[in-house]
Design an enzyme around this catalytic site. Structure first.
Site, PDB file in Angstrom:
ATOM      1  N   ALA A 128     107.492  22.311 112.354  1.00 50.42           N
ATOM      2  CA  ALA A 128     106.595  23.009 113.801  1.00 50.42           C
ATOM      3  C   ALA A 128     107.211  23.981 114.295  1.00 50.42           C
ATOM      4  O   ALA A 128     108.423  23.959 114.577  1.00 50.42           O
ATOM      5  CB  ALA A 128     106.444  21.988 115.077  1.00 50.42           C
ATOM      6  N   GLU A 153     101.010  23.274 103.738  1.00 49.39           N
ATOM      7  CA  GLU A 153     101.176  22.936 104.758  1.00 49.39           C
ATOM      8  C   GLU A 153     100.310  21.260 105.323  1.00 49.39           C
ATOM      9  O   GLU A 153     100.247  20.231 105.476  1.00 49.39           O
ATOM     10  CB  GLU A 153     102.001  22.728 105.748  1.00 49.39           C
ATOM     11  CG  GLU A 153     103.198  23.930 105.308  1.00 49.39           C
ATOM     12  CD  GLU A 153     104.017  24.571 106.410  1.00 49.39           C
ATOM     13  OE1 GLU A 153     104.901  24.588 106.369  1.00 49.39           O
ATOM     14  OE2 GLU A 153     103.340  25.585 107.815  1.00 49.39           O
ATOM     15  N   LYS A 189     110.991  23.989 120.530  1.00 49.86           N
ATOM     16  CA  LYS A 189     109.458  23.415 120.026  1.00 49.86           C
ATOM     17  C   LYS A 189     108.965  22.416 121.131  1.00 49.86           C
ATOM     18  O   LYS A 189     107.290  22.957 120.929  1.00 49.86           O
ATOM     19  CB  LYS A 189     109.987  23.426 118.879  1.00 49.86           C
ATOM     20  CG  LYS A 189     110.814  23.811 117.555  1.00 49.86           C
ATOM     21  CD  LYS A 189     110.488  24.578 116.891  1.00 49.86           C
ATOM     22  CE  LYS A 189     110.991  25.648 116.293  1.00 49.86           C
ATOM     23  NZ  LYS A 189     111.638  25.208 114.575  1.00 49.86           N
TER      24      LYS A 189
END
Ligand code: 5RP
Length: 224
Positions: free
Chosen positions: A85, A105, A123
């Site tokens: 991600a 995805e 992230k």
């Protein structure tokens, strides 16, 4: 190897522990997933029997290179999907599509019993969710017009590589700077309503767990 690469590898190795003999494995896209593919290939070489469903031509090529069988057509639920991600919020919602593979995805994630997201610690966006420009897949037909409608929702958008980046589905990617995204559900619905939008890189309520490479260890955050 940099700390960030170490963290990606740690997360990927932790996800490998979820993979059991006989599983159908959804395989995401990106540099973190590349570590997962590499590790899965090693396990396959030592006897693990799994089949993969891949979210991009790039991941399919890499997986096959590592001896992992990739199914071209699979209709059913995958046992697990392992994907990366670009950003994760505190509820486990995701921004994805930095690699341009968000449509496949999302299809793979939607068709998987367990969606396992592997990321490095950068992230984890917290209040900064949305500082990564939101990728939106759009049809080449009328792309500039579609982008104008997305901009009306409060973003500044650019077609990736001036429109020369083409996805595996022959579409384009608009990278949309909304700034902080406080209400991803509403934004997702509003963007999806625009004709010409194929898919939005917001993955809401899809992740079962987030595995974060953090310093020297992998931390598992259970979402559902
Ligand atoms: C590709 C993606 C990737 O999962 C995302 O961009 C993360 O990539 P990386 O692991 O290289 O940071 O959504 O479409």
């Amino acid at each position: 190897m940099s700390l960030c690469e170490d963290e990606k590898k740690l997360a990927a190795n932790e996800a490998l522990k979820y993979i059991k003999d006989g599983m159908i494995v959804g395989i995401g896209t990106g540099s973190t997933v590349d570590y997962f593919i590499e590790g899965l290939g090693k396990r396959v070489a030592s006897g693990l029997r799994v089949k993969g469903v891949s979210s991009s031509l790039k991941s399919s090529d890499l997986a096959r290179k590592h001896g992992i069988e990739i199914l071209d057509d699979f209709q059913g639920m995958m046992d697990i999907d392992v994907d990366g991600a670009d950003q994760v919020d505190e509820k486990g919602n995701l921004i994805k599509g930095g690699g341009g593979a968000l449509l496949r995805e999302k299809i793979v994630a939607y068709n998987s019993r367990n969606v396992c997201i592997i990321v490095d610690s950068k992230k984890m966006a917290g209040n900064d969710f949305g500082s990564f420009p939101l990728p939106v897949e759009v049809t080449p037909y009328f792309a500039s017009g579609t982008v104008r409608h997305i901009e009306k929702l409060g973003a500044e958008c650019t077609l990736r590589q001036n429109g020369s980046f083409v996805t595996d589905n022959n579409n384009l990617i608009a990278d949309c700077k909304f700034g902080r995204i406080k209400d991803p559900e509403t934004l997702h619905s509003k963007i999806r309503e625009i004709p010409g939008v194929v898919e939005v890189g917001l993955f809401i309520g899809m992740a079962n767990e987030i595995i974060v490479g953090s310093g020297k260890q992998a931390r598992v955050i259970k979402i559902k």
